[in-house]
Scaffold this active site. Structure first.
Site, PDB file in Angstrom:
ATOM      1  N   LYS A  24     -11.132  -9.416  -1.703  1.00  0.00           N
ATOM      2  CA  LYS A  24     -11.238  -8.498  -2.836  1.00  0.00           C
ATOM      3  C   LYS A  24     -10.725  -9.156  -4.110  1.00  0.00           C
ATOM      4  CE  LYS A  24      -8.085  -5.794  -4.255  1.00  0.00           C
ATOM      5  NZ  LYS A  24      -7.149  -4.796  -4.793  1.00  0.00           N
ATOM      6  N   ASN A  25      -9.572  -9.817  -4.013  1.00  0.00           N
ATOM      7  CA  ASN A  25      -8.943 -10.385  -5.201  1.00  0.00           C
ATOM      8  C   ASN A  25      -9.669 -11.621  -5.723  1.00  0.00           C
ATOM      9  OD1 ASN A  25      -6.995  -8.404  -5.305  1.00  0.00           O
ATOM     10  ND2 ASN A  25      -5.487  -9.578  -4.140  1.00  0.00           N
ATOM     11  N   CYS A 118      -2.339   0.205  -9.121  1.00  0.00           N
ATOM     12  CA  CYS A 118      -1.213   0.642  -8.295  1.00  0.00           C
ATOM     13  C   CYS A 118       0.081   0.665  -9.100  1.00  0.00           C
ATOM     14  CB  CYS A 118      -1.040  -0.300  -7.100  1.00  0.00           C
ATOM     15  SG  CYS A 118      -2.262  -0.061  -5.795  1.00  0.00           S
ATOM     16  N   ARG A 123       3.641  -5.171 -14.766  1.00  0.00           N
ATOM     17  CA  ARG A 123       2.484  -6.070 -14.814  1.00  0.00           C
ATOM     18  C   ARG A 123       1.884  -6.155 -16.223  1.00  0.00           C
ATOM     19  NH1 ARG A 123      -1.153  -5.225  -9.484  1.00  0.00           N
ATOM     20  NH2 ARG A 123      -1.564  -3.151 -10.289  1.00  0.00           N
ATOM     21  N   ASP A 307       1.782  -9.349  -1.667  1.00  0.00           N
ATOM     22  CA  ASP A 307       0.836  -8.404  -1.064  1.00  0.00           C
ATOM     23  C   ASP A 307       0.996  -8.285   0.450  1.00  0.00           C
ATOM     24  OD1 ASP A 307      -0.271  -7.612  -3.419  1.00  0.00           O
ATOM     25  OD2 ASP A 307      -2.124  -8.752  -3.220  1.00  0.00           O
ATOM     26  N   ARG A 399      -9.256   0.959  -1.256  1.00  0.00           N
ATOM     27  CA  ARG A 399      -9.347   0.036  -2.381  1.00  0.00           C
ATOM     28  C   ARG A 399      -9.336  -1.409  -1.912  1.00  0.00           C
ATOM     29  NH1 ARG A 399      -4.917   0.201  -6.048  1.00  0.00           N
ATOM     30  NH2 ARG A 399      -6.235  -1.284  -7.141  1.00  0.00           N
TER      31      ARG A 399
END
Length: 418
Positions: A24-25, A118, A123, A307, A399
């Site tokens: 995904k990233n 999230c 961030r 993560d 997600r």
């Protein structure tokens, strides 16, 4: 009606074979990068996730045409005509900010609402903006909107990142791909997703060197051409399956995984007593007893990934001994700890450190998922617990994990949504 509660029956060993999907990233910046060229690019092994749909909506709102068949996405950006993605999409996902670099390079301007995602920490986007400013963009921030513009082409320059931010590295790299002259990004992020994006850009005709090291060199080119690319395997998904296998004292053969990408987790699971076998493009993880306590400190790649912190904490709750987990990347990433405590975990938080006193077992309870990785952690804990666990707000899971329950069900898990 959305099925937003996952009921998990615990106490079952998870064993079998699972295939890891595309990252995904990595997919998100690749979709953004497709905006850099007037043509149709093809991206293969794109996971079908909520975040991917959000990014699809963002680029379609800018005029791109997107087709998704199975796990293959085509992005036709030849008719790009917008520079301001809708607020409701941008606030849903922080990665939507990744279109700013391509828009600046292609359109000369971009207006983007400050992003959401999230709730795991501040961030800030200041490093992105610092990079754009170094390349000659004028930046204005007012009313919650970031506006950037440039007269003519961006100009290559030296950019030093105060922190090796993945998103900032990606955004600046994309902006610099067609800038006039050479751009040097110092203290660049080194994650595999950075290398994947650089490989895609180079297929499009960019000249990016040094991906995977702290120094990136981008020699700008006049224009890029559309290309095709296959997304790298998702190392966080692979790591989640590794932890579930070890935590439930099961055995999983995990296909489509790059061993080098999960080395930090492999080392910690081995230290905790799990068995890890590596093969070409695959690995097997198993355990035949309770794991032993280990200490973990999250760091930018190639350190232990933030993560994976929540998922590992979930199984350390029932390890033998006392574990210490220190979170160095995000300041608010222990929100899963109170939920694990509802299940009987013994966790004490002091600043950025969690002390976990291992207990013999967890017990099913009513818990609430607060973010993507916390939801994966609670599923992991529920699989190891005695009895049923009801995980509310489980939509966070969608997600980042495609058909998570379905793949685990084939390996012995029992869970259902309500």
């Amino acid at each position: 009606m959305e099925l937003n509660t996952l009921i998990v029956e615990g106490g079952r060993k998870i064993s079998g074979t699972v295939r890891v999907g595309g990252a995904k990233n990595s997919s998100l910046p690749l979709i953004a990068a497709a905006l850099l060229t007037a043509g149709t690019s093809t991206i293969e092994d794109v996971p079908r996730l909520k975040d991917i749909e959000t990014m699809r909506g963002v680029v379609e709102a800018l005029g791109a045409r997107v087709i998704m068949e199975d796990n293959v996405m085509t992005v036709d950006s030849s008719c790009l005509n917008g520079n301001e993605p809708p607020y409701d999409l941008v606030r849903a996902m922080r990665a939507s900010f990744l279109v700013m670099g391509p828009l600046l390079a292609r359109m000369g301007s971009a207006h983007i609402f400050q992003p959401g995602g999230c709730a795991i920490g501040a961030r800030p986007i200041d490093l992105h903006l610092k990079g754009f400013a170094a390349l000659g963009a004028e930046i204005d921030m007012s009313g919650g909107v970031v506006k950037a513009k440039v007269d003519g082409r961006l100009k290559g320059d030296r950019v030093y990142l105060d922190f090796p931010s993945v998103g900032a590295t990606e955004n600046i790299m994309m902006a610099a791909a067609t800038a006039d002259g050479r751009t040097l990004i110092e203290n660049a992020a080194r994650e595999p997703e950075i290398v994947d994006l650089a490989n895609f850009l180079n297929k499009m005709g960019a000249r990016v060197r040094g991906a995977g090291t702290p120094m990136l060199r981008i020699d700008g080119v006049e224009e890029l051409a559309p290309s095709s690319h296959t997304v790298i395997p998702d190392r966080i998904e692979a790591g989640t399956f590794m932890i579930i296998a070890a935590g439930t004292q099961g055995s999983l053969y995990i296909d489509n995984v790059v061993g080098e990408h999960v080395k930090p987790l492999e080392a910690k699971l081995s230290e905790a007593g799990a068995h890890v076998e590596t093969f070409e493009g695959a690995m097997r993880v198993s355990a035949d007893r309770r794991l032993k306590a280990v200490d973990v400190t999250t760091m930018p790649y190639p350190g232990f990934p933030t993560d994976m912190q929540a998922q590992l904490m979930a199984v350390l709750c029932t390890s033998e001994g006392t574990s210490q987990v220190t979170e160095n990347v995000f300041e608010n990433r222990f929100m899963h700890a109170p939920e694990l405590s509802r299940m009987g975990a013994n966790i004490k938080i002091s600043g950025r450190t969690a002390i976990i006193e291992g207990v013999p077992n967890l017990t099913g309870a009513q818990v609430n998922a607060t973010d993507l990785r916390a939801s994966a952690a609670l599923v992991t804990a529920a699989l190891t617990a005695e009895g049923e666990t009801h995980i509310h707000n489980i939509s966070h899971l969608d997600r980042g994990y495609e058909n998570f329950e379905g793949r685990l069900a084939k390996c012995g898990a029992r869970m259902r949504r309500e």
